[in-house]
Motif scaffolding. Sequence first.
Motif, PDB file in Angstrom:
ATOM      1  N   ASN A  71     -42.645   2.380-115.920  1.00 41.84           N
ATOM      2  CA  ASN A  71     -43.886   3.162-115.886  1.00 41.84           C
ATOM      3  C   ASN A  71     -43.873   4.320-116.872  1.00 41.84           C
ATOM      4  OD1 ASN A  71     -44.997   1.635-113.795  1.00 41.84           O
ATOM      5  ND2 ASN A  71     -44.194   2.980-112.197  1.00 41.84           N
ATOM      6  N   CYS A  72     -42.760   4.524-117.561  1.00 42.27           N
ATOM      7  CA  CYS A  72     -42.538   5.759-118.316  1.00 42.27           C
ATOM      8  C   CYS A  72     -43.159   5.697-119.709  1.00 42.27           C
ATOM      9  CB  CYS A  72     -41.039   6.015-118.428  1.00 42.27           C
ATOM     10  SG  CYS A  72     -40.624   7.607-119.162  1.00 42.27           S
ATOM     11  N   ASN A  79     -39.074   1.951-122.846  1.00 43.40           N
ATOM     12  CA  ASN A  79     -39.608   2.733-121.728  1.00 43.40           C
ATOM     13  C   ASN A  79     -41.001   2.261-121.347  1.00 43.40           C
ATOM     14  OD1 ASN A  79     -38.147   5.423-120.691  1.00 43.40           O
ATOM     15  ND2 ASN A  79     -37.511   5.064-122.792  1.00 43.40           N
ATOM     16  N   TYR A  80     -41.861   2.103-122.336  1.00 44.53           N
ATOM     17  CA  TYR A  80     -43.266   1.775-122.077  1.00 44.53           C
ATOM     18  C   TYR A  80     -43.423   0.354-121.547  1.00 44.53           C
ATOM     19  CZ  TYR A  80     -48.275   1.065-122.948  1.00 44.53           C
ATOM     20  OH  TYR A  80     -49.615   0.780-122.807  1.00 44.53           O
ATOM     21  N   GLY A 132     -36.063  -2.801-131.028  1.00 42.00           N
ATOM     22  CA  GLY A 132     -35.028  -2.343-130.104  1.00 42.00           C
ATOM     23  C   GLY A 132     -35.011  -0.855-129.892  1.00 42.00           C
ATOM     24  N   GLY A 133     -36.159  -0.187-130.132  1.00 47.81           N
ATOM     25  CA  GLY A 133     -36.233   1.254-129.949  1.00 47.81           C
ATOM     26  C   GLY A 133     -36.381   1.642-128.485  1.00 47.81           C
ATOM     27  N   MET A 134     -35.942   2.875-128.167  1.00 44.45           N
ATOM     28  CA  MET A 134     -35.944   3.320-126.774  1.00 44.45           C
ATOM     29  C   MET A 134     -37.348   3.593-126.254  1.00 44.45           C
ATOM     30  SD  MET A 134     -33.547   6.190-124.921  1.00 44.45           S
ATOM     31  CE  MET A 134     -34.153   7.636-125.784  1.00 44.45           C
ATOM     32  N   SER A 184     -33.791   3.195-112.269  1.00 44.49           N
ATOM     33  CA  SER A 184     -33.459   3.744-110.950  1.00 44.49           C
ATOM     34  C   SER A 184     -34.366   4.883-110.511  1.00 44.49           C
ATOM     35  CB  SER A 184     -32.005   4.237-110.945  1.00 44.49           C
ATOM     36  OG  SER A 184     -31.846   5.346-111.817  1.00 44.49           O
ATOM     37  N   ILE A 185     -35.124   5.467-111.431  1.00 43.45           N
ATOM     38  CA  ILE A 185     -35.967   6.628-111.119  1.00 43.45           C
ATOM     39  C   ILE A 185     -37.381   6.355-111.633  1.00 43.45           C
ATOM     40  CG2 ILE A 185     -36.358   9.088-111.627  1.00 43.45           C
ATOM     41  CD1 ILE A 185     -33.331   9.417-111.805  1.00 43.45           C
ATOM     42  N   PRO A 186     -38.422   6.664-110.854  1.00 41.16           N
ATOM     43  CA  PRO A 186     -39.808   6.390-111.293  1.00 41.16           C
ATOM     44  C   PRO A 186     -40.312   7.426-112.308  1.00 41.16           C
ATOM     45  CG  PRO A 186     -39.854   7.402-109.127  1.00 41.16           C
ATOM     46  CD  PRO A 186     -38.388   7.184-109.462  1.00 41.16           C
ATOM     47  N   PHE A 187     -39.731   7.412-113.502  1.00 38.15           N
ATOM     48  CA  PHE A 187     -40.123   8.371-114.528  1.00 38.15           C
ATOM     49  C   PHE A 187     -41.581   8.143-114.945  1.00 38.15           C
ATOM     50  CE2 PHE A 187     -35.444   8.294-115.474  1.00 38.15           C
ATOM     51  CZ  PHE A 187     -35.192   9.604-115.145  1.00 38.15           C
ATOM     52  N   VAL A 188     -42.263   9.250-115.213  1.00 38.88           N
ATOM     53  CA  VAL A 188     -43.654   9.213-115.662  1.00 38.88           C
ATOM     54  C   VAL A 188     -43.740   9.484-117.158  1.00 38.88           C
ATOM     55  CG1 VAL A 188     -45.945  10.265-115.369  1.00 38.88           C
ATOM     56  CG2 VAL A 188     -44.425  10.004-113.392  1.00 38.88           C
ATOM     57  N   LEU A 189     -42.940  10.424-117.633  1.00 41.92           N
ATOM     58  CA  LEU A 189     -43.040  10.902-119.011  1.00 41.92           C
ATOM     59  C   LEU A 189     -41.643  11.167-119.556  1.00 41.92           C
ATOM     60  CD1 LEU A 189     -44.939  11.904-121.313  1.00 41.92           C
ATOM     61  CD2 LEU A 189     -44.873  14.161-120.232  1.00 41.92           C
ATOM     62  N   SER A 190     -41.495  11.046-120.884  1.00 43.37           N
ATOM     63  CA  SER A 190     -40.182  11.241-121.503  1.00 43.37           C
ATOM     64  C   SER A 190     -40.355  11.632-122.957  1.00 43.37           C
ATOM     65  CB  SER A 190     -39.361   9.941-121.398  1.00 43.37           C
ATOM     66  OG  SER A 190     -38.122  10.062-122.076  1.00 43.37           O
ATOM     67  N   ALA A 191     -39.337  12.301-123.497  1.00 36.68           N
ATOM     68  CA  ALA A 191     -39.273  12.591-124.933  1.00 36.68           C
ATOM     69  C   ALA A 191     -37.834  12.431-125.383  1.00 36.68           C
ATOM     70  CB  ALA A 191     -39.778  13.999-125.244  1.00 36.68           C
ATOM     71  N   SER A 192     -37.665  11.850-126.556  1.00 36.11           N
ATOM     72  CA  SER A 192     -36.358  11.736-127.199  1.00 36.11           C
ATOM     73  C   SER A 192     -36.390  12.569-128.469  1.00 36.11           C
ATOM     74  CB  SER A 192     -36.059  10.269-127.525  1.00 36.11           C
ATOM     75  OG  SER A 192     -34.862  10.143-128.257  1.00 36.11           O
TER      76      SER A 192
END
Length: 626
Positions: free
Chosen positions: A439-440, A434-435, A428-430, A347-355
Amino acid sequence: AAEEKPKCTDILLSYCDDMPYTRTMFPNIVGHSTRRDAETAVEYLLISVVEQLLGGQCNPEIRMLGCSVLAPRCEGSKVLRPCRSACEAAHKRCSHAFEGIQMAWPYFLDCDRFFVSDQEGCYDPLEGLKEDEAAQNLEAPQPQQAAAPIQFTYHSSSQMIDILKKTEDQCSDISRTYSIGRSTEGRELLVIEFSSSPGEHQLLEPEMKLVGNMHGNEPLGGQLLIYLAQYLCAEYLQGNERIQTLINNTRIHILPSMNPDGYEVAVSGDADSNYSDDEGNRYGYRNVGRNNAQNIDLNRNFPDLTTVVYRRRRQKGFRTDHIPIPDNYWFGKVAPETYAVMKWIRSIPFVLSASFHSGDRMVSYPYDLSKHPRGQNMFSPTPDDKVFKLLARTYADSNTATSGECGSPHDGSQKGVMNGAQWGSISGGMQDFNYLHSNCFEVTVSLGCDKFPPEEELFLSWQNNQEALIAFIEATHRGIKGFVNDEEGKGIKGARVSVRGIRHDITTAENGDYWRLLTPGIHIVTASAPGYARATKKVHLPTRMQSAGRVDFVLQKAPLDPDIEEEESVLSSSSYDRFDPYNQYNQYTTMADVNRQHEERAEKPWWWSYFASLGGPVPTWLLKRH
């Protein structure tokens, strides 16, 4: 024998030795018969720690008001009572500080009960402070707003939500909270967002997310994200230019707890088999709460798109982006927490993330699933391997605590940075999802060897990670950004932005804006869309460039390119849009709503342990709901 009348005596209570008088009398105003009774009482303990509990607010007023009751002024063998006006002024100024930590106004500071009026011959215990306060106000005006102090302790799920809500209230101009769904047991998955325009996507403003507590027994990440939210709010209000620039130019989304059900079990130590690891006999107590309430490991529960990529890598037109979710995935056991996060990512055009995880010191990056035919650990890079290494090092290099492994060393790790499949292959990793689905670009930060570090180490962990967190958010601005428009200046939604030599495209958002993370150097970038001619540009990104370079494209109408048509047929948008084709959403939300009705146990505030461990009667008068 006649009883000896009480006499004035020296004040020997160490936290009251700076009062404007030196003599007191026992019994005191609340009935403590001796100095020892007063020193061992909860009332005295409270004034000794009140500065720490309130984060320095209302200090030393509250302590001195308390001392005026516990060690009242004595003159001529007579106790003088403090003035009610001083108490009422302090209550008006400081009651919000007690509200902020969910503590009731102390009973022994009841202005009507223990303080008297001027007509009854009182004295002002704060008189000496007024001149100092006036001088301070002349020297440095106080800010109009003040954020709540950070409490470096473990918070329950409900306390996390309270803190996020209060942070939203304190920084309402730059933050908002919103829910992405509920856990299996009905706990809210609450996100706090920081932006110059909360709730709105600003054109060309990149969006990034931080996710904590995916495994309930690895809670450090969630606590750090709570502290980060408070820190961003406080520093913005205090005029920190770096934080203000960051928030004004980035939309930051923080989900402190993805697995609140598992976390609650891990905190309580309840070894319920529903929450323990499948290999619980091997790991024992330390893995209680790792999984969610359905005994699902959330970091093995996302669609396995990496296998799809490995299977198709020899096909013509094969891609590694926007892979549709296979229909058979929905026939498996999909956790409501996983479902909520997938909807969020889409729902959101995320660019970058960290878990954030614990159990090792490492920043890992995709792929998480090994390309080895037998699934053994093996270096398995994405087409964006250089970009991922740069992102991972951005965090690791800013935080010495993430360098060096725990226990057996891993071959191939560099400064605490490692390919996920080489570290330990999982499907099945998050971060792979994402990748490959959006786009994240996501990395996984493992914060330390101890999965559940002692509470006294939380402050040090925050100090170790504070700069790394800010630097990683700033990394959202690496690479290029811009618009892909048609000849009339209208943004083209879903246009592809390709980089020569990297078989992984990103697509434009609703209004044609895009962000493409890249390493410094020279890149050949192409924009394309069905029904338009391609446009290509050569881009040079300097090494020390601090923000994304602006690269816009204007596409001209043209007959459909057969090559583009063939590529689109491999991963058609209609197939990509088939999310939840069997309408499992109702199943997940119904489950969460039913479980939500189970009333949660009464929670005690974080500071309760200061007083409840003393023995004797518990000070329930400190609880607001008592």
